[in-house]
Design an enzyme around this catalytic site. Structure first.
Site, PDB file in Angstrom:
ATOM      1  N   ARG A 166       0.865  -1.173   0.000  1.00  0.00           N
ATOM      2  CA  ARG A 166       0.000   0.000   0.000  1.00  0.00           C
ATOM      3  C   ARG A 166       0.907   1.230   0.000  1.00  0.00           C
ATOM      4  O   ARG A 166       2.040   1.185   0.479  1.00  0.00           O
ATOM      5  CB  ARG A 166      -0.883   0.025   1.250  1.00  0.00           C
ATOM      6  CG  ARG A 166      -1.801  -1.184   1.398  1.00  0.00           C
ATOM      7  CD  ARG A 166      -2.568  -1.098   2.717  1.00  0.00           C
ATOM      8  NE  ARG A 166      -3.501  -2.214   2.868  1.00  0.00           N
ATOM      9  CZ  ARG A 166      -3.220  -3.360   3.484  1.00  0.00           C
ATOM     10  NH1 ARG A 166      -2.002  -3.532   4.005  1.00  0.00           N
ATOM     11  NH2 ARG A 166      -4.122  -4.316   3.583  1.00  0.00           N
ATOM     12  N   LYS A 191      -2.237  -2.705   7.863  1.00  0.00           N
ATOM     13  CA  LYS A 191      -3.451  -2.320   8.575  1.00  0.00           C
ATOM     14  C   LYS A 191      -3.602  -3.150   9.844  1.00  0.00           C
ATOM     15  O   LYS A 191      -3.292  -4.333   9.876  1.00  0.00           O
ATOM     16  CB  LYS A 191      -4.675  -2.531   7.678  1.00  0.00           C
ATOM     17  CG  LYS A 191      -4.801  -1.507   6.558  1.00  0.00           C
ATOM     18  CD  LYS A 191      -6.097  -1.718   5.797  1.00  0.00           C
ATOM     19  CE  LYS A 191      -6.291  -0.647   4.731  1.00  0.00           C
ATOM     20  NZ  LYS A 191      -7.544  -0.851   3.969  1.00  0.00           N
ATOM     21  N   HIS A 259      -2.452   2.945  -6.181  1.00  0.00           N
ATOM     22  CA  HIS A 259      -3.030   1.740  -5.585  1.00  0.00           C
ATOM     23  C   HIS A 259      -3.330   0.679  -6.645  1.00  0.00           C
ATOM     24  O   HIS A 259      -3.354  -0.519  -6.333  1.00  0.00           O
ATOM     25  CB  HIS A 259      -4.309   2.088  -4.820  1.00  0.00           C
ATOM     26  CG  HIS A 259      -4.735   1.023  -3.856  1.00  0.00           C
ATOM     27  ND1 HIS A 259      -4.018   0.709  -2.726  1.00  0.00           N
ATOM     28  CD2 HIS A 259      -5.795   0.166  -3.870  1.00  0.00           C
ATOM     29  CE1 HIS A 259      -4.618  -0.272  -2.064  1.00  0.00           C
ATOM     30  NE2 HIS A 259      -5.701  -0.624  -2.745  1.00  0.00           N
ATOM     31  N   ARG A 262      -0.776  -2.003  -6.794  1.00  0.00           N
ATOM     32  CA  ARG A 262      -0.959  -3.099  -5.831  1.00  0.00           C
ATOM     33  C   ARG A 262      -1.954  -4.118  -6.395  1.00  0.00           C
ATOM     34  O   ARG A 262      -1.743  -5.329  -6.293  1.00  0.00           O
ATOM     35  CB  ARG A 262      -1.439  -2.534  -4.494  1.00  0.00           C
ATOM     36  CG  ARG A 262      -1.804  -3.568  -3.438  1.00  0.00           C
ATOM     37  CD  ARG A 262      -2.098  -2.828  -2.133  1.00  0.00           C
ATOM     38  NE  ARG A 262      -2.947  -3.588  -1.225  1.00  0.00           N
ATOM     39  CZ  ARG A 262      -2.486  -4.439  -0.304  1.00  0.00           C
ATOM     40  NH1 ARG A 262      -1.191  -4.672  -0.212  1.00  0.00           N
ATOM     41  NH2 ARG A 262      -3.321  -5.062   0.510  1.00  0.00           N
ATOM     42  N   HIS A 285      -3.912  -9.331   3.713  1.00  0.00           N
ATOM     43  CA  HIS A 285      -5.355  -9.367   3.934  1.00  0.00           C
ATOM     44  C   HIS A 285      -5.673 -10.244   5.143  1.00  0.00           C
ATOM     45  O   HIS A 285      -5.135 -11.352   5.276  1.00  0.00           O
ATOM     46  CB  HIS A 285      -6.076  -9.938   2.704  1.00  0.00           C
ATOM     47  CG  HIS A 285      -6.107  -9.003   1.546  1.00  0.00           C
ATOM     48  ND1 HIS A 285      -6.358  -9.418   0.248  1.00  0.00           N
ATOM     49  CD2 HIS A 285      -5.922  -7.656   1.475  1.00  0.00           C
ATOM     50  CE1 HIS A 285      -6.325  -8.376  -0.561  1.00  0.00           C
ATOM     51  NE2 HIS A 285      -6.070  -7.296   0.164  1.00  0.00           N
ATOM     52  N   TYR A 294      -9.858 -10.937  -6.572  1.00  0.00           N
ATOM     53  CA  TYR A 294      -8.971 -10.922  -7.731  1.00  0.00           C
ATOM     54  C   TYR A 294      -9.259 -12.057  -8.700  1.00  0.00           C
ATOM     55  O   TYR A 294      -8.878 -11.988  -9.863  1.00  0.00           O
ATOM     56  CB  TYR A 294      -7.512 -10.952  -7.272  1.00  0.00           C
ATOM     57  CG  TYR A 294      -7.109  -9.668  -6.597  1.00  0.00           C
ATOM     58  CD1 TYR A 294      -6.893  -8.506  -7.317  1.00  0.00           C
ATOM     59  CD2 TYR A 294      -6.997  -9.600  -5.208  1.00  0.00           C
ATOM     60  CE1 TYR A 294      -6.567  -7.323  -6.696  1.00  0.00           C
ATOM     61  CE2 TYR A 294      -6.660  -8.414  -4.573  1.00  0.00           C
ATOM     62  CZ  TYR A 294      -6.452  -7.287  -5.322  1.00  0.00           C
ATOM     63  OH  TYR A 294      -6.135  -6.102  -4.704  1.00  0.00           O
TER      64      TYR A 294
END
Length: 313
Positions: A166, A191, A259, A262, A285, A294
């Protein structure tokens, strides 16, 4: 804001709704488009209630709205062709109006609060093609006037595409990161404070080494690795702006953002046989379901190729 349409409501509710709209535009400073959308959504709701209640509603008629009443409105709008996003925004507008009236002691907004908003469809990520991604991260394509800034941009963008970072993760790197060109793995905190290991390609290490060589500022171990023009931490907006210049110069779509690199990292890995669990770990994730989006990108791309190439498509 002036009423431009006939409102199906009694005077007390019309006046209260007008005060609510004025509050949205004045005190809450919502954009004109948002206020316009809320005006339209609540007007449609009042028109629905006129039929539902066999006459124009007043404040007394909406004082104790039940979830079933709101579900009836959403069902009517869905039958008229409204999508999930439109229904969600409409429900948000109605809730805002009812909360406004509840604060004045006029209604009970519990029914609206208890109703779950329609599930929003997930939009597919829009990755770049492999060729476009390579052009974006190439130092030769950078448009910055200062050579060290061009090298900086190339290094950051190469990390986004080569390691799936990110933009916040790339800009959080410090001067102690990736000093040795023999390093092949980078520890990244993403995150939720979750730490993961990501691979660093030789081309990314070379780009970072070139940036270090040209950077006019001392890159101390505790300071940020990527610097702005005055030596402070690099602002993400600067990189977004530089990417906009590249979009124009390379004739790329508006979806070509930092982004999107990514997204491209994940999509290109999947297209080359990478398994979802590994890609999940590389992206950081928390849930595999987030990574599974995806697979939809890959399927959509296959169908696009089929429809454009097959003679009978």
């Amino acid at each position: 804001m002036q009423e431009q349409f006939l409102i199906s409501a009694k005077p007390d509710l019309q006046k209260a709704r007008q005060c609510w709209l004025a509050t949205l535009a004045g005190e809450r400073r919502l954009s004109a488009l948002t206020v316009e959308a809320y005006e339209r959504d609540t007007r449609q709701f009042l028109q629905f209630l006129t039929g539902h209640c066999a006459g124009p509603p007043g404040i007394a008629d909406i004082a104790d709205l039940r979830p079933a009443d709101l579900r009836g409105f959403l069902a009517a709008r869905r039958n008229a062709g409204a999508g999930a996003r439109t229904l969600g925004r409409g429900l948000a507008g109605i809730r805002s109006l009812l909360r406004f009236l509840e604060r004045q002691g006029l209604v009970n907004a519990a029914g609206a609060a208890a109703l779950r908003a329609p599930r929003q469809p997930k939009s597919l990520p829009k990755p770049l093609t492999a060729e476009d991604a390579r052009r974006v991260v190439s130092a030769r394509e950078q448009l910055a006037e200062e050579p060290w800034i061009a090298a900086r941009n190339a290094a950051v963008l190469t990390l986004l595409y080569g390691s799936g970072l990110r933009i916040s993760e790339a800009l959080a790197l410090t001067g102690s990161d990736l000093v040795n060109q023999r390093e092949t793995v980078l520890r990244v905190t993403g995150k939720g404070g979750k730490t993961r290991l990501v691979p660093v390609l030789p081309v990314a290490l070379q780009a970072i080494a070139e940036y270090r060589r040209l950077c006019p500022f001392h890159l101390g171990a505790e300071g940020p690795l990527f610097r702005g023009a005055r030596g402070g931490p690099l602002n993400p907006a600067i990189l977004q702006r530089e990417m906009g210049k590249l979009r124009s110069a390379l004739n790329l779509p508006d979806t070509a953002t930092p982004h999107a690199l990514r997204h491209s990292f994940a999509t290109h890995l999947l297209g080359r046989g990478g398994d979802l669990r590994t890609i999940q770990e590389l992206l950081g994730h928390a849930s595999l379901s987030t990574t599974q989006i995806y697979t939809g990108v890959d399927t959509a791309r296959l169908l696009e190729i089929y429809e454009s190439a097959h003679p009978r498509a």
